[in-house]
Design a protein around this motif. Structure first.
Motif, short mmCIF file in Angstrom:
data_model
loop_
_atom_site.label_atom_id
_atom_site.label_comp_id
_atom_site.label_asym_id
_atom_site.label_seq_id
_atom_site.Cartn_x
_atom_site.Cartn_y
_atom_site.Cartn_z
N ASP A 43 0.96 4.00 1.47
CA ASP A 43 1.73 3.94 2.65
C ASP A 43 2.87 3.08 2.48
OD1 ASP A 43 0.95 6.40 3.74
OD2 ASP A 43 0.35 5.55 5.47
N ALA A 44 2.29 1.68 2.37
CA ALA A 44 3.31 0.59 2.26
C ALA A 44 3.94 0.61 0.83
CB ALA A 44 2.49 -0.48 2.18
N ILE A 45 3.44 1.02 -0.13
CA ILE A 45 4.10 1.13 -1.54
C ILE A 45 5.18 2.19 -1.51
CG2 ILE A 45 3.72 1.54 -3.98
CD1 ILE A 45 0.93 0.21 -3.67
N ALA A 46 4.93 3.24 -0.66
CA ALA A 46 5.70 4.40 -0.59
C ALA A 46 7.33 3.70 0.06
CB ALA A 46 5.23 5.45 0.23
N ARG A 47 7.09 2.92 0.82
CA ARG A 47 8.23 2.25 1.47
C ARG A 47 8.65 1.23 0.64
NH1 ARG A 47 4.86 2.36 5.79
NH2 ARG A 47 4.61 0.11 5.79
N ASP A 48 7.83 0.23 0.09
CA ASP A 48 8.17 -0.72 -0.77
C ASP A 48 9.32 -1.50 -0.40
OD1 ASP A 48 7.64 -2.55 -2.98
OD2 ASP A 48 8.19 -1.03 -4.58
N ASP A 49 9.33 -2.20 0.68
CA ASP A 49 10.42 -2.94 1.27
C ASP A 49 11.03 -4.15 0.22
OD1 ASP A 49 10.46 -1.45 3.48
OD2 ASP A 49 8.81 -2.87 4.41
N VAL A 50 10.16 -4.38 -0.57
CA VAL A 50 10.53 -5.71 -1.56
C VAL A 50 10.91 -5.16 -2.95
CG1 VAL A 50 9.39 -7.43 0.01
CG2 VAL A 50 8.21 -6.32 -1.75
N GLU A 51 10.76 -3.69 -3.04
CA GLU A 51 10.93 -3.17 -4.57
C GLU A 51 10.10 -3.85 -5.65
OE1 GLU A 51 12.97 -0.92 -5.06
OE2 GLU A 51 14.33 -0.64 -3.42
N ALA A 52 8.59 -3.94 -5.28
CA ALA A 52 7.86 -4.56 -6.12
C ALA A 52 7.29 -3.79 -7.03
CB ALA A 52 6.57 -5.28 -5.25
N PHE A 53 7.49 -2.26 -6.97
CA PHE A 53 6.90 -1.39 -7.94
C PHE A 53 7.96 -0.61 -8.97
CE2 PHE A 53 3.20 -2.33 -5.25
CZ PHE A 53 1.95 -2.11 -6.12
N LEU A 54 7.54 -0.37 -10.15
CA LEU A 54 8.35 0.58 -11.16
C LEU A 54 7.63 1.86 -11.11
CD1 LEU A 54 9.06 -2.23 -14.07
CD2 LEU A 54 10.80 -1.11 -12.36
N ALA A 55 6.36 1.85 -10.98
CA ALA A 55 5.88 3.18 -11.16
C ALA A 55 4.46 3.23 -10.24
CB ALA A 55 5.06 3.60 -12.69
N VAL A 56 4.45 4.22 -9.57
CA VAL A 56 3.39 4.35 -8.57
C VAL A 56 2.39 5.46 -9.13
CG1 VAL A 56 2.36 4.81 -6.15
CG2 VAL A 56 4.55 3.53 -6.94
N ASP A 57 1.05 5.30 -9.31
CA ASP A 57 0.25 6.59 -9.62
C ASP A 57 -0.72 6.98 -8.31
OD1 ASP A 57 -1.26 8.26 -11.12
OD2 ASP A 57 -2.75 6.70 -11.96
N ALA A 58 -0.06 7.49 -7.40
CA ALA A 58 -0.55 7.84 -6.22
C ALA A 58 -1.73 9.00 -6.49
CB ALA A 58 0.27 8.44 -5.13
#
Lengths: 479, 93
Positions: free
Chosen positions: A31-46
């Motif tokens: 949930d938090a990664i979907a918002r990713d307010d700090v743009e930390a992720f390049l790819a998500v494997d939900a």
């Protein structure tokens, strides 16, 4: 307190007590990664993470890491999950195997949720060299998270994952950990297999953990160290990594590196480090000044050796076997145009610098001399450790700097690693823990020890962490 | 200092196609960085041996036994162009 506020160890405890499932923990973080307010992720494997969490929840017995989420720096290969190392050169690249360290953690029950942003091919100290986007410091979104593992550090600080993996060549774990107010550790060179780590400078590269507590970092390290037949520089690990429990520093001799406490170190950083050393003394440690006369030459040495090694390692990127490529009529054109277009400015700068340092007529003056200075640095550390158990210094000479502040001046950016490079050149383990604030931004304390002294460093860092009692939650973070 | 000829020579060695503007920026930036790096050229290093490996290891060898490597399918999976189970490349002239 939400699930995301729990440390990794606490999350594993909740799982063991049956109060939460792996799937619930993974969902909370996704949930938090979907918002990713700090743009930390390049790819998500939900989907992959959910499937793995369900599998672990169905096991008759939980694996040691329970089924909690893990962020992985995009320099580490993950089978079928796009891995770019922050570069357009690997846009869309799906590795055909998983890095040994990641595979070992998955085996132990870690659930990989995604790949984190980084400076292209791990070259940089602010994550601004990513070919894709900037990552923001969770403490102040107008500032950098450090680098090169800035995505991994920001993700842990912003509680998008309880822990993550980074790689450290000259400070790329410790410096972002310091700037984001979390724990980061670079172990002894060879402690963790580099198989599947996209190579930058092979004589320096090491994988290591980010976490919000020293105990969590130790736990992650525990499951990664040891020999891997796929990496001939990986070491048989002599004594298992213990989760630290020390509450005092009785008998510990801490040397304060004079050269790294002087000119160029921000007064606020120096003050926070000195305050931590006073606390160390109160816990029973002896504090003595130590000189590493060649430490400050480490930066120049590093900026010969690391580019030289990178110029060789990055020769594999030719657009033929993987990654995108330019169209051309002949092979040489294709190599040159592909590499000219798809490498970013800093990567090109380092390939040029390294190629120059290795070129006929310059080799002895630059590469050869840098290897000799490296010997002096190795010797000075060895001599220092005859009198002290660990060496202390700031991790970074400054707190997090504003985005864009140093991008016009490559050397100003290189200075961000002046405190972390010496231990890298000597292959020594070093940990950064948050030790206070300066102007409302986190300051990191670096502790370095002799090769294989991880347990001692972790104990010292843990005991200090308890009395420093740093609040790792960035202001205004909603969990 | 690095001159234009050196920049072009090194770029060719590194298989990097740089345009004119990039060449000029590269010359200025590399010269600037080398000014700092030149500090190590003034150090007294007589009799100091080079370090190549920080942790000494000896004879790291594995048993010479056949084992499964990458499959051909995996090896070619990410390639830009494949012909008859091989990587396709342009002419080499």
């Amino acid at each position: 307190m939400g699930l995301r506020d729990l440390s990794a160890t606490e999350q594993i405890g909740e799982l063991a007590a049956g109060r939460v499932s792996s799937l619930e923990l993974v969902e909370a973080h996704l949930d938090a990664i979907a918002r990713d307010d700090v743009e930390a992720f390049l790819a998500v494997d939900a989907e992959g993470a959910r499937a793995r969490a369900r599998e672990i929840d169905a096991l008759p017995e939980r694996p040691p890491l329970g089924g909690i989420p893990l962020g992985v720096k995009d320099a580490l290969s993950t089978r079928d999950i796009v891995t770019t190392s922050g570069s357009k050169m690997l846009e869309g690249f799906r590795p055909v195997y998983t890095a040994t360290c990641v595979a070992r953690l998955e085996q132990a029950g870690a659930v990989v949720v995604g790949k984190t942003n980084m400076d292209e091919f791990a070259m940089g100290s602010s994550t601004e060299n990513s070919a894709y986007k900037n990552t923001f410091n969770p403490w102040d979104h107008a500032r950098v998270p450090g680098g090169s593992s800035g995505g991994s550090a920001a993700a842990v600080s912003a509680r998008e994952v309880p822990w993550s993996l980074g790689s450290d060549t000259g400070g790329s774990i410790r410096q972002p950990a310091a700037l984001c107010g979390i724990v980061g550790m670079k172990p002894t060179y060879g402690a963790i297999s580099r198989y599947g780590l996209i190579a930058f400078a092979s004589s320096l590269d090491q994988v290591g953990p980010f976490a919000r507590t020293v105990a969590d970092a130790a736990l992650l390290l525990q499951h990664m160290v040891g020999r891997d037949p796929m990496d001939s520089t990986s070491l048989e690990w002599p004594t298992p990594i213990e989760v630290p429990v020390a509450t005092d520093l009785a008998g510990l001799r801490i040397g304060v590196v004079e050269e790294l406490m002087g000119e160029g170190i921000d007064p606020g950083v120096k003050a926070a480090v000195e305050a931590a050393l006073v606390k160390a003394e109160a816990l029973g440690a002896t504090i003595v000044p130590v000189s590493l006369p060649t430490a400050l030459s480490g930066l120049a040495t590093y900026y010969v050796l690391a580019p030289a090694e990178c110029s060789a390692n990055l020769s594999r990127f030719d657009g033929i076997r993987y990654g995108p490529s330019a169209e051309a009529d002949n092979l040489l054109d294709q190599y040159e145009v592909t590499r000219g277009r798809l490498f970013g400015p800093e990567v090109k700068r380092r390939i040029m610098l390294g190629t120059f340092a290795l070129a006929s007529g310059y080799y002895d003056q630059y590469y050869g001399r840098a290897q000799r200075v490296r010997t002096l640095i190795v010797r000075e550390f060895a001599q220092a450790f005859e009198g002290v158990d660990v060496l202390a210094s700031p991790t970074s000479p400054t707190v997090a700097f504003p985005i864009g502040d140093r991008t016009a001046d490559p050397y100003a950016m290189y200075l961000a690693d002046v405190c972390t490079i010496p231990a890298s050149l000597a292959g020594l383990p070093a940990i950064s823990i948050p030790c206070g604030l300066s102007d409302g931004l986190p300051v990191g304390l670096q502790l370095a020890g002799p090769a294989f002294s991880e347990n001692c460093l972790l104990d010292a860092a843990h005991a200090l962490e308890q009395v420093i009692a740093f609040d790792t939650c960035p202001p205004g973070l909603a969990t | 200092m690095i001159d234009d000829t050196t920049v072009r020579h090194v770029a060719r060695l590194a298989r990097l196609r740089l345009d004119d503007a990039e060449e000029q920026v590269m010359r200025e930036e590399l010269s600037g960085i080398l000014e700092h790096i030149d500090a190590i050229r003034a150090m007294d290093l007589d009799g100091v041996p080079p370090t190549t490996h920080v942790i000494e290891l000896e004879n790291v060898l594995r048993a010479d036994e056949p084992r499964q490597g990458l499959s051909q399918e995996d090896a070619l999976r990410e390639a830009r162009a494949v012909v008859d189970g091989s990587f396709e490349v342009p002419r080499m002239d």
